[in-house]
Write an enzyme that holds these catalytic residues in place. Sequence first.
Site, PDB file in Angstrom:
ATOM      1  N   CYS A  43       0.819  -1.212   0.000  1.00  7.57           N
ATOM      2  CA  CYS A  43       0.000   0.000   0.000  1.00  7.57           C
ATOM      3  C   CYS A  43       0.852   1.261   0.000  1.00  7.57           C
ATOM      4  O   CYS A  43       0.629   2.174  -0.786  1.00  7.57           O
ATOM      5  CB  CYS A  43      -0.934   0.000   1.205  1.00  7.57           C
ATOM      6  SG  CYS A  43      -1.954   1.481   1.318  1.00  7.57           S
ATOM      7  N   CYS A  48      -1.641   1.643  -3.070  1.00  8.51           N
ATOM      8  CA  CYS A  48      -2.701   2.645  -2.987  1.00  8.51           C
ATOM      9  C   CYS A  48      -2.208   4.058  -2.716  1.00  8.51           C
ATOM     10  O   CYS A  48      -2.776   5.019  -3.230  1.00  8.51           O
ATOM     11  CB  CYS A  48      -3.734   2.230  -1.935  1.00  8.51           C
ATOM     12  SG  CYS A  48      -3.071   1.574  -0.413  1.00  8.51           S
ATOM     13  N   TYR A 178     -10.180  -3.195 -10.390  1.00  7.82           N
ATOM     14  CA  TYR A 178      -9.999  -1.805  -9.979  1.00  7.82           C
ATOM     15  C   TYR A 178      -8.623  -1.271 -10.348  1.00  7.82           C
ATOM     16  O   TYR A 178      -8.489  -0.096 -10.716  1.00  7.82           O
ATOM     17  CB  TYR A 178     -10.272  -1.655  -8.468  1.00  7.82           C
ATOM     18  CG  TYR A 178      -9.233  -2.227  -7.549  1.00  7.82           C
ATOM     19  CD1 TYR A 178      -8.233  -1.418  -7.027  1.00  7.82           C
ATOM     20  CD2 TYR A 178      -9.258  -3.562  -7.167  1.00  7.82           C
ATOM     21  CE1 TYR A 178      -7.272  -1.930  -6.172  1.00  7.82           C
ATOM     22  CE2 TYR A 178      -8.309  -4.082  -6.307  1.00  7.82           C
ATOM     23  CZ  TYR A 178      -7.318  -3.265  -5.812  1.00  7.82           C
ATOM     24  OH  TYR A 178      -6.362  -3.782  -4.974  1.00  7.82           O
TER      25      TYR A 178
END
Length: 448
Positions: A43, A48, A178
């Site tokens: 992450c 992300c 996604y």
Amino acid sequence: MAEFEYDLFVIGAGSGGVRASRVSAAHGARVAVAEEYRVGGTCVIRGCVPKKLLIFGAHFAEDLKDARRFGWDVPDCRFDWATLRDNVLADVDRLNGLYTQTLHNNQVEVFNERATVSGPNEVTLASGRKVSAKHILIATGAHPLVPEFPGSELGITSNEVFHLDKLPRRVLIAGGGYIANEFAGIFNELGSHVTLVNRTDVILRGYDHSIRDRLLQISITKGIDFRFHSEFRRIEKLESGALRVELSKFEPIEVDGVLFATGRKPNTRGLGLEDVGVEIDDLGAIKVDDENRSSVDSIFAVGDVTNRVQLTPVAIREGQAFADTIFGNKPHKVDYSCIPNAVFSHPPMAGVGMTESEAKNKLGSIAVYQSDFRAMKNVLADRHERALYKMICEGNTGRVVGLHMIGPDAPEILQAAAVAVKAGLTKDAFDQTVALHPTMAEELVLLK
């Protein structure tokens, strides 16, 4: 002499591993963690966080154009990929330092090397040192899958995309999830011509059909090409440096880069887990119970390596629950129901609870309310993109069982609304709430 050198040894310093390590240490445990790459995990280092920073950068493409309708004399602007890339990577370095500092501040010993499991209570470091621990926690995450076919090694994954020397003028993205749709939006806004290839004609499987269909319509309008029901046959590098991609059911396409976003596989290979009796499923994930315990009593796992829900906040909650249960005398389990999700596409999507299809299958009688509108800012900017909000309710009680939306700031709006869905509030509770005007969020209390 203590029976073990550590109360807990964690393999992997990503979101779940760091949370479990520092909380366990705060409860008084002697903790060590091994990380072979960088502290922070997928992450923070290559997922992300840097991706969201790229998304912020990509949004300026539309914002600068829209600003002219709001009276700003904005000249034609040139985008410099290297500046955005280097600033993003610098922020990743900053976060890596903060996560490392957090571990040190909590007296967690950090080994910057690979570790494998060599016994129910033993870990072997890459240096050859063997370490004993009462409990071992595996938090090694997952890695991108690359399909196998001739020339597939010429493509890249989300791991490498943040380090590109230059922005590809033409990019082909494989996948319909996604990650694929987020990078399609990023590259498109930054000026690349994007082609997205998927084996089926469904993008974002598992999301509400109305919302994902709206994203598909908007993406096509923005100039993203979609090639459905197609698979890769071959990639070859041309003398020009471009890549020639052969696909089933379509003519070959020439691009400057191929990005694979075709799923992620748990990082369990070569950890020695099966040798000590830890059960691994067919996808390579560690099998755990609802207390994160594997088939070996002393070995636990949290995060993407278990392949339960591959989301950073879920890994963090699993790490917290593990630490509190094992060392904090506060046993509790993670509740996997009603987890909000977002796709940071252009525009972004967000949802929580059941989709319309799921609600029909599980509840039978349902009521669906929605609002299909242009955002106020889009109207003045002469942008014809429409937002869509959708509320799914239980037919008899009016209890809200799902909220799904696409439009500017949808994830920011949904986070608060997810609390209402989790709490089991009804449509009437939304109706009785006075609208906050003029906002996009007010549509949630005005749904018909």
